[in-house]
Enzyme design. Sequence first.
Site, short mmCIF file in Angstrom:
data_model
loop_
_atom_site.label_atom_id
_atom_site.label_comp_id
_atom_site.label_asym_id
_atom_site.label_seq_id
_atom_site.Cartn_x
_atom_site.Cartn_y
_atom_site.Cartn_z
CD GLN A 1 -3.42 -0.53 -2.92
OE1 GLN A 1 -3.80 -1.10 -1.90
NE2 GLN A 1 -2.72 0.59 -2.89
CG HIS B 1 -4.93 0.51 2.25
ND1 HIS B 1 -4.87 1.48 3.21
CD2 HIS B 1 -3.97 0.82 1.34
CE1 HIS B 1 -3.92 2.35 2.90
NE2 HIS B 1 -3.37 1.96 1.75
CD GLU C 1 3.79 -0.70 12.80
OE1 GLU C 1 3.67 0.42 13.32
OE2 GLU C 1 3.06 -1.68 13.10
CE1 TYR D 1 1.38 -6.71 17.11
CE2 TYR D 1 -0.92 -7.39 17.06
CZ TYR D 1 0.40 -7.65 17.36
OH TYR D 1 0.75 -8.86 17.93
CE1 TYR E 1 2.34 7.56 1.53
CE2 TYR E 1 -0.04 7.44 1.86
CZ TYR E 1 1.19 6.80 1.68
OH TYR E 1 1.26 5.43 1.65
#
Length: 362
Positions: free
Chosen positions: A81, A145, A237, A247, A258
């Site tokens: 990513q 991520h 979110e 958070y 998963y």
Amino acid sequence: MIRHAAVCLFALGLVATPHGAQAQTGLSITPVAEGFDAPWAIGFLPDDSILVTERGGRLWRLADGMRHEITGIGDVAVTGQGGLLDVLVPRDFAQTRALYFTHAKPQGAGAGTGVARATLSEDGRSLTDWQVIWEMEPGSSGSRHFGSRIVEAPDGHLFVTIGERGDRPSAQDLSRQNGSVIRIARDGTPPADNPFQGQGGTQPGIWSYGHRNPQGAALDSQGRLWVVEHGARGGDEVNLIEKGANYGWPVISYGTHYSGAKIGEGTSKPGMKQPAFYWDPSIAPSGMTIYTGALFPDWQGDILVGSLKFDHIARLSGDPLREVQEISTPETVRVRDIRQGPDGAIWFLSVGQGTLYRMTPD
């Protein structure tokens, strides 16, 4: 076939593509440029030209009906990513010609989210003085991520979203930057009024923490920062970011792992913020804009978020926040970034189509 040629452009302001977008949504969706390979972010320059980043390390400038590759990108780790990710055109660009980028920064055998500053040449063809002004501390591995949205705060400081890099407990560890929103000055240093500045054993750049993988961020008309982040299986979110707030990831979540296993301790815990909105099932959100323009008067203050999983743009409105529309057309395939343009139109990047689109009322 993916094409990297200047001929893959359409003039701005053409009629919508003949896919029935107007009939379905009352919108006109026009292709602006096609042939991108994993496009990630859009930036608008004061001369009406447009920047588009590709995760593989290319930066393009769209101007005068042509597409030009901009040279001078520094060392980028293209892995999973990670790669060349967000671009920010700051408010003082006309004076400084400085651009800011987020990217996966090579760090020995691994990589971490980094922020670089560079100067765009007068002809818009090259970058000079590429300098990494901030990078997360080395130590993360894997290729997921990175977070990596960058927003200019009202006071000129920079907010940057950092994913937890797949290391879930690190998002609750203030000695690490994983899973946080950081706030830095233009030179990469943490401002003196950051919430954890001067506290032993903490990272002074952290503004908020307990995030999983925030890939969308935007300011509202009051100058408040909002972030949208990926959950696991459910629990994506939308969060209104407050200074020093936690958070919750991975202690609380509205999703599951998963595997189907429970995450943490449930959906709430004292001292941890609740999301303003969450999706279950997950939509895989990426890109966010909060509308303030004149073309869509009924959308004033609404949040628009791209979906990588369900191929639509979600529109959220109200207090409490709720999803009021899913804009789903043949163009909205894996929406990676979405921005309000200077003219009030909505621009978005489709990874699935490799195309930049402009959306206006029908």
